[in-house]
Scaffold this active site. Sequence first.
Site, PDB file in Angstrom:
ATOM      1  N   ASP A   1       0.867  -1.130  -0.139  1.00 61.75           N
ATOM      2  CA  ASP A   1       0.148  -0.043   0.172  1.00 61.75           C
ATOM      3  C   ASP A   1       0.718   1.384   0.059  1.00 61.75           C
ATOM      4  O   ASP A   1       0.704   2.164   0.797  1.00 61.75           O
ATOM      5  CB  ASP A   1      -0.855  -0.016   1.250  1.00 61.75           C
ATOM      6  CG  ASP A   1      -1.913   1.012   1.240  1.00 61.75           C
ATOM      7  OD1 ASP A   1      -2.399   1.415   2.166  1.00 61.75           O
ATOM      8  OD2 ASP A   1      -2.184   1.755   0.071  1.00 61.75           O
TER       9      ASP A   1
ATOM     10  N   ASP B   1      -3.501  -2.802  -2.361  1.00 61.38           N
ATOM     11  CA  ASP B   1      -4.510  -1.495  -2.455  1.00 61.38           C
ATOM     12  C   ASP B   1      -4.418  -0.830  -3.587  1.00 61.38           C
ATOM     13  O   ASP B   1      -3.208  -0.850  -4.314  1.00 61.38           O
ATOM     14  CB  ASP B   1      -4.342  -0.816  -1.047  1.00 61.38           C
ATOM     15  CG  ASP B   1      -5.446   0.322  -1.096  1.00 61.38           C
ATOM     16  OD1 ASP B   1      -5.186   1.525  -0.561  1.00 61.38           O
ATOM     17  OD2 ASP B   1      -6.698   0.117  -1.404  1.00 61.38           O
TER      18      ASP B   1
END
Length: 215
Positions: free
Chosen positions: A141, A169
């Site tokens: 992420d 993500d």
Amino acid sequence: HDEEFPPRILDHVMKNAIKGDVTNVIDVIDKYCWSVEIAMNVGDVKGAILDKSFLEASPKNVLEIGCYCGYSALRMSRLLKEDAKIFTIEASSQYADVAQEIISFAGMEKKVQILRGLSDEVLPTIAEKCGVRTFDFVFIDHAKELYKRDLIMLENLGLIRQGTTIMADNVIFPGCPDYLEYVRNSPKFECTNYPSKLEYCENREDAMEKSIYLP
Ligand SMILES: O=c1[nH]cnc2c(O)cc(-c3ccc(F)cc3)c(-c3ccc(F)cc3)c12
Ligand SMILES: [Mg+2]
């Protein structure tokens, strides 16, 4: 991108959350981000997807690349089994400072270790530094253009094993097309896409991608 946000969220947490109550700290961050100002946490909606994959993996050694204010590290820490640990890499010392304060405030400082530095500088020595051979769960992420490079590094350094779960993500927004193309076309990864929304937004599409490593 707003550099003054992290201190404001830290101040808000210290003033409004219950010390030592990790679930309350997560809720206070989410309420703030929905009502006052957006932050680039994975958020509550995508966070629930992360939680589910995390519980399915029930990992002992967890790696996160991109800690920011510590929100996703807190989400995972509250689901950690006994003697399990989270190592999270953060390149910005300002973010790392805020994350350390928030993680300590929530009482999770023994379960979450922040490693300061760039991922390509930290990864080569993480095994001996952290006393870990391979990671069971990885959450990517950070900067989207580094996802693919870092996954290849994890493979080449032998830091992931048969069955390791990798969650990424923002695979739609901001998007990481080279990463998606790599994992989806590689015979070594079993991929599943989880459509969602950008954190704290109702009208912008995003998604998480789960990739199980099967070399
Ligand atoms: O950088 C990110 N790392 C990890 N997760 C992120 C995320 O979940 C969302 C965003 C994001 C939020 C709102 C928006 F309008 C555009 C992008 C970013 C990001 C990317 C580049 C930027 F310049 C600034 C924020 C990140
Ligand atoms: Mg993100």
